[in-house]
Design an enzyme around this catalytic site. Structure first.
Site, mmCIF file in Angstrom:
data_model
loop_
_atom_site.group_PDB
_atom_site.id
_atom_site.type_symbol
_atom_site.label_atom_id
_atom_site.label_comp_id
_atom_site.label_asym_id
_atom_site.label_seq_id
_atom_site.Cartn_x
_atom_site.Cartn_y
_atom_site.Cartn_z
ATOM 1 C CG ASP A 73 20.210 62.166 67.854
ATOM 2 O OD1 ASP A 73 20.849 61.184 67.453
ATOM 3 O OD2 ASP A 73 20.154 62.514 69.051
ATOM 4 C CE1 TYR A 78 17.322 60.617 74.958
ATOM 5 C CE2 TYR A 78 16.791 61.026 72.656
ATOM 6 C CZ TYR A 78 17.711 60.993 73.678
ATOM 7 O OH TYR A 78 19.003 61.339 73.434
ATOM 8 C CG HIS A 136 21.348 55.872 74.163
ATOM 9 N ND1 HIS A 136 20.102 56.432 74.015
ATOM 10 C CD2 HIS A 136 22.136 56.874 74.603
ATOM 11 C CE1 HIS A 136 20.138 57.707 74.361
ATOM 12 N NE2 HIS A 136 21.370 58.006 74.722
ATOM 13 C CG ASN A 166 27.647 57.668 74.366
ATOM 14 O OD1 ASN A 166 28.085 58.778 74.632
ATOM 15 N ND2 ASN A 166 26.342 57.424 74.216
ATOM 16 C CD GLN A 187 24.382 60.909 69.166
ATOM 17 O OE1 GLN A 187 23.884 61.180 70.261
ATOM 18 N NE2 GLN A 187 23.637 60.526 68.128
ATOM 19 N N PRO A 215 26.798 69.736 71.857
ATOM 20 C CG PRO A 215 25.518 70.535 70.066
ATOM 21 C CD PRO A 215 25.489 69.547 71.201
ATOM 22 C CB SER A 259 16.152 74.633 70.620
ATOM 23 O OG SER A 259 15.314 75.695 71.053
ATOM 24 C CG ASN A 268 20.092 76.468 67.462
ATOM 25 O OD1 ASN A 268 20.745 77.414 67.883
ATOM 26 N ND2 ASN A 268 19.407 75.664 68.266
#
Length: 305
Positions: A73, A78, A136, A166, A187, A215, A259, A268
């Site tokens: 993702d 970014y 996004h 969103n 998402q 999450p 992470s 995870n």
């Protein structure tokens, strides 16, 4: 065994996703440090630590692929597309086995440069196509035009699947009126403090898979300190993060975890060897207090997101 969900055309997508975010992003740091201290850290990072940060970022993203994460993702917002591409190559994992996501930034929507941004991004990543393209945010008065441009990219073979992020129900209803291709994946923010049951049901009714960001509620104390989770940790011999991720999957949602610590990445991912009981699923559902931690797409400034 890692489970998958099916998309509208029968393609499969892994039931957990890895979202590394941009290099240097740390929600805990943002929460704990403000003002001059945060500015100082950013300046030092930019001037002296970027090379080392880039190396670590690439290695840790590559490690996630090696562990077994297939769903990436990511977003144009970014940056660091070149580092993602390097991580894919360094991992040694076949690109065709990965499900790579990128999203159209708000800036590209506002500047009407959706196509230019996308083509630049895949060039920087060193790939010919993406598996999923989303926007996004549904930027007011622009997201329908953005959707049409995304559809053109799909028609040209640059994109395999289209999705949104969103979006409330009314955003989807507007897309349905003009779309050539219906969204396949959506998402939005979901966690035990904000379960979004009604919105999830609407997505599922329209055959749209749901991805959950934030999450585990950004480690909000109102969640992580609950006695219920401590009880479930003992019952299942799993940590609270694994229990919450499992809750998402059993609710039919794809949790997107972030992470860059190898041990956490592995932990995870170790959620496919147990199952929560129906009773415990309902108990976690009952934690909900309708607490949104991120922005509401009906009440935010898209120019700063």
């Amino acid at each position: 065994m890692v489970t998958t969900f099916k998309l509208q055309n029968g393609d499969e997508i892994q039931s957990i996703g890895f979202g590394p975010g941009g290099m240097g992003y740390n929600p805990k740091m943002k929460k704990q440090r403000t003002g001059l201290s945060l500015l100082f850290i950013r300046v030092i990072n930019k001037l002296y630590l970027r090379k080392e940060s880039s190396r670590r970022y690439v290695n840790n993203v590559a490690n996630a692929f090696k562990i077994g994460y297939k769903l990436l993702d990511f977003s144009a917002s970014y940056g660091n597309m070149d580092l993602i591409g390097e991580a894919i190559r360094r991992s040694g994992v076949d690109r065709k086995s990965l499900f790579i996501t990128t999203r159209v930034s708000n800036g590209a929507q506002l500047n009407h440069t959706v196509r230019e941004e996308f083509l630049r991004n895949i060039k920087e990543m060193g790939i010919d196509y993406v598996d999923l393209l989303q926007f996004h945010w549904p930027v007011t008065e622009l997201y329908l035009d953005t959707w049409r441009e995304m559809e053109r990219l799909k028609d040209e073979g640059y994109v395999r699947h289209l999705g949104v992020a969103n979006c409330h129900q009314h955003h989807l209803e507007e897309i349905f009126k003009i779309c050539k291709y219906k969204p396949e994946i959506g998402q939005f923010e979901i966690h035990p403090l904000f379960t979004q049951k009604t919105l999830i049901e609407y997505y599922k009714k329209n055959n749209i898979l749901v991805e959950a960001y934030t999450p585990i509620a950004r480690y909000d104390d109102r969640l992580v300190r609950l006695p219920l989770l401590k009880k479930l940790e003992k019952k299942y011999n799993k940590n609270f993060i694994q229990i919450i991720l499992r809750w998402h999957i059993q609710n039919g949602c794809i949790p997107l975890v972030r992470s860059l610590t190898p041990s956490h990445q592995l932990s995870n991912f170790q959620i496919f060897d147990f199952e929560l009981s129906d009773e415990d699923m309902k108990l976690i559902d009952g934690i909900n207090i309708n607490s949104r931690l991120r922005y509401d797409p009906d009440n935010c400034d898209f120019s700063i997101l």
